[in-house]
Design an enzyme around this catalytic site. Sequence first.
Site, PDB file in Angstrom:
ATOM      1  N   ASP A 432      14.704   4.839  10.995  1.00  0.00           N
ATOM      2  CA  ASP A 432      15.802   4.744  11.915  1.00  0.00           C
ATOM      3  C   ASP A 432      16.720   3.418  11.586  1.00  0.00           C
ATOM      4  O   ASP A 432      17.926   3.487  11.867  1.00  0.00           O
ATOM      5  CB  ASP A 432      15.368   4.521  13.343  1.00  0.00           C
ATOM      6  CG  ASP A 432      15.023   5.824  14.068  1.00  0.00           C
ATOM      7  OD1 ASP A 432      15.710   6.781  13.768  1.00  0.00           O
ATOM      8  OD2 ASP A 432      13.621   5.897  14.412  1.00  0.00           O
ATOM      9  N   TRP A 471      20.774   2.215  13.955  1.00  0.00           N
ATOM     10  CA  TRP A 471      20.632   1.515  15.380  1.00  0.00           C
ATOM     11  C   TRP A 471      19.930   2.709  16.220  1.00  0.00           C
ATOM     12  O   TRP A 471      20.043   2.321  17.357  1.00  0.00           O
ATOM     13  CB  TRP A 471      22.104   1.252  15.732  1.00  0.00           C
ATOM     14  CG  TRP A 471      22.709   0.258  14.993  1.00  0.00           C
ATOM     15  CD1 TRP A 471      22.601  -1.342  14.971  1.00  0.00           C
ATOM     16  CD2 TRP A 471      23.666   0.483  13.744  1.00  0.00           C
ATOM     17  NE1 TRP A 471      23.377  -1.798  14.205  1.00  0.00           N
ATOM     18  CE2 TRP A 471      24.022  -0.809  13.638  1.00  0.00           C
ATOM     19  CE3 TRP A 471      24.328   1.495  13.582  1.00  0.00           C
ATOM     20  CZ2 TRP A 471      25.196  -0.704  12.400  1.00  0.00           C
ATOM     21  CZ3 TRP A 471      25.212   1.574  12.697  1.00  0.00           C
ATOM     22  CH2 TRP A 471      25.525   0.281  11.742  1.00  0.00           C
ATOM     23  N   ASP A 472      19.419   3.533  15.401  1.00  0.00           N
ATOM     24  CA  ASP A 472      18.635   4.821  16.502  1.00  0.00           C
ATOM     25  C   ASP A 472      19.587   5.132  17.778  1.00  0.00           C
ATOM     26  O   ASP A 472      19.198   5.316  18.651  1.00  0.00           O
ATOM     27  CB  ASP A 472      17.388   3.968  16.991  1.00  0.00           C
ATOM     28  CG  ASP A 472      16.316   4.988  17.592  1.00  0.00           C
ATOM     29  OD1 ASP A 472      16.703   6.238  17.163  1.00  0.00           O
ATOM     30  OD2 ASP A 472      15.516   4.756  18.032  1.00  0.00           O
ATOM     31  N   TYR A 473      20.828   5.453  17.066  1.00  0.00           N
ATOM     32  CA  TYR A 473      21.822   6.010  18.230  1.00  0.00           C
ATOM     33  C   TYR A 473      21.724   7.365  18.034  1.00  0.00           C
ATOM     34  O   TYR A 473      22.775   8.137  18.423  1.00  0.00           O
ATOM     35  CB  TYR A 473      23.101   5.479  17.911  1.00  0.00           C
ATOM     36  CG  TYR A 473      23.428   4.114  18.570  1.00  0.00           C
ATOM     37  CD1 TYR A 473      22.746   3.432  19.683  1.00  0.00           C
ATOM     38  CD2 TYR A 473      24.209   3.098  17.952  1.00  0.00           C
ATOM     39  CE1 TYR A 473      23.125   2.333  20.275  1.00  0.00           C
ATOM     40  CE2 TYR A 473      24.595   1.662  18.434  1.00  0.00           C
ATOM     41  CZ  TYR A 473      23.942   1.369  19.807  1.00  0.00           C
ATOM     42  OH  TYR A 473      24.284   0.199  20.129  1.00  0.00           O
ATOM     43  N   ASP A 474      20.723   8.193  17.982  1.00  0.00           N
ATOM     44  CA  ASP A 474      20.410   9.591  17.995  1.00  0.00           C
ATOM     45  C   ASP A 474      21.247  10.052  19.275  1.00  0.00           C
ATOM     46  O   ASP A 474      21.127   9.493  20.423  1.00  0.00           O
ATOM     47  CB  ASP A 474      19.132  10.112  17.682  1.00  0.00           C
ATOM     48  CG  ASP A 474      18.112   9.220  18.495  1.00  0.00           C
ATOM     49  OD1 ASP A 474      18.539   8.590  19.311  1.00  0.00           O
ATOM     50  OD2 ASP A 474      17.078   9.814  18.738  1.00  0.00           O
TER      51      ASP A 474
END
Length: 801
Positions: A432, A471-474
């Site tokens: 990620d 930023w793991d902004y899935d």
Amino acid sequence: MTYSSNSRSTNSLLIARFLGALVFVIGLSLLGGGIYLLSLGGSAYYACAGLGLVVSGALLFSARALGAVIYAGVFSLTIIWALFEADGSAWALIPRLFGPAVLMILVLLVWPLLRGASIGRDASLGAVGALLAASIGVGLFYGGAERQETKLAGLPDASRIMIDPSPLSVGADWPAYGGSYAARRSSPLDQITRENVDSLERAWVFKTGDLPSGDPTKSKYGAETTPLKIGDSLYLCTATNILIALDPGTGQERWRYDPGVKEENIPYTAACRGVAYFEMLSDSQAPNNNQCAARIIEGTLDGRLIAVDAKTGKPCTGFGDNGEADITIGMGAVEPGMVAMTSAPTVIQGVIVTGHQVKDGVSIDAPSGVLQGFDAVTGAHLWAWDMDRPTLTGRPQDGTTFARGTTNMWTTASGDEELGLVYMPMGNSSGDYLSADRSAAEDKYSTALVALNVKTGKPAWHFRTVDIDVWDYDLGSQATLIDFETNDGRVPALILPSKQGDIYILDRRTGEPLTKIENRPVPQGGVEPDERTTTQPFSAYHTLAKPPLKERDMWGMSPLDQMICRIQYRRASYEGMYTPPTTDRRWIQYPGYNGGSDWGGIAVDTRRGVIIANYNDMPNYNRLIPREVADKKLAGAEGGSHSALAPQAGAPYAIHVNAGWRMPVTGLLCKEPPYGGIRAIDLGSGETLWDRPFGTARRNGPFGIPSMLPFEIGTPNNGGPTVTASGLIFIAASTDNLIKAIDLVTGETVWRDVLPAGGQATPMTYEHDGRQYVVIMAGGHHFMQTPIGDSLVAYALPESN
């Protein structure tokens, strides 16, 4: 008499010395930390106040009245400083003034002793001063808790009609996870109104019996379930995928089917957000014996599609292998818990479209994020979309596997039956927080909404919300299908919320934005400076995101822990949203990976043209850990999805995430409240109609001790809203274990009830025998630190005699 006078003098001296020592120690801590904060470029208040308290404490220890005078001066200046820094936010005043006010009360009570008088002689002065100081703290607390911003004086014209392209419509029924595959979470029912909602009562409570073995506080449970209602049955799945049918009027169980998911297959969370309903509409589709003409379909934590008869709960033997289809075929090695379906499948034009969760942060060599289509009648595998092998149309046949570690879709898709498109909110690749080893296709489709042709599995279009996401902004929210008014007329569109807080309006036929998007400069640098893009897309239509954090936004229980948080802020790398990941020091990610908007999604009152969005407002405090250091820390320990330290095996760095940026001892968050909110937005213009903190402080407090305070502090929340035609919003989601009804016009909470456990799920509503019900799963959630439970709770107005 002499003995009594000496005794009183001795006691006075002991009291003064005790208070003096306390003030001195606090002052010394503030002075030392304040000097360090000042050296980092932070506020000078703590050093100055600390110095004042050190002098005051020393004088009080010597029983000198001047010590009290100096403390009173420091307190007076503290009030002025606090009012300046708080900038109108009453919550911001609590850590700045509550602790100092308590000390001020003690100093005022000791004042008569310092003057050589008895407490009784000058009690009036002490009492008045104590009352004044206490009223400052309590008054600020009450005032801050009840404050709410609101702009809405009325509503848009409630005359518009939007066509729902879903085959089954919302009304008496709730036939899909989001109400329908348009995912509007909006019902035309209006029996429950603002005028009678205070009469709402529990109609029934059903316990699923699916609870963790052992200590529930150490479990990984979080059911997150939203039931379906079709005809005369209610359908739900439990945390470990047990399928259950209930009588919608009584909550009595009709049947259950246990697919036998083993505990070792539980990924980060044992969750099942919902199931899908499919009904064969033609004789050519129906089996000869009419068994399974209507069926319930779910995805399991161990990667299976399950189909059972909606009437009996028995497996549909003509579906796959005796009622099961395996989605992991072709993925290669799949360790237990690595591939799981936690969201409801989507069925468009007779095709079950599946995504799945791949456990985050474990390894770069993770199973594929491949999206797949299955025949809803036979369970046959129809197609696969592997972004790194775009020419592959089915499962690999040459001894190879689907591409490993690619972007997955773990949340719920929506779909347009007429267009034959299914809208897949994509997550991120298996690493990620690093991007250097990703393929071009992963960069293209990560954190994007991908519209797949349901017959071929090929992308029709895609829209990316982050360029090269580290930023793991899935995308966690379902896209919501609407009609949107443009200068060229009404356009079939969709609303796409994001974890960053941006809300986009897209033409759902082409993916073209219907509202303005701006590419703005973002911070550069980090461990992969050449990978970072100079700009990122931002929605000019609407954003839930708040302004960048400042040092003054730090919070705590007292000036001491607030000072520590300010030191952490100054030591971290932070230049606003999209600050790149770093390894030499922490970096602040704001908002954190919980949103903004997450899997609860939004609700849309289509008649009034109003979007309802609940959201989180918390940062993460992160750091990339070099491989060698991380391996030593992880030796013998389990790390993985959303762990504090996730290994990211195969990458040069592991990742340490302090989710919510919590203090290690008190457990309080470093950012000041609110930590969550709920907002009404005009669909046509994107204008905020009202915005308010969401979630009371009753279950939150320092050291994990519930404060039981009823004030709307704004808590973290998971789960979404449902809106009815009567203008009521039903929502739980927050950490206070409450379900609430909120007036759509004013944002005011008009009804609430305490749930048996945490309400981290989205409610639904239906009608049965002329009575409207509202149903919520009180399953709790380990990540949200709410009590685990197994109660499905139904509310309705009292039955008329």
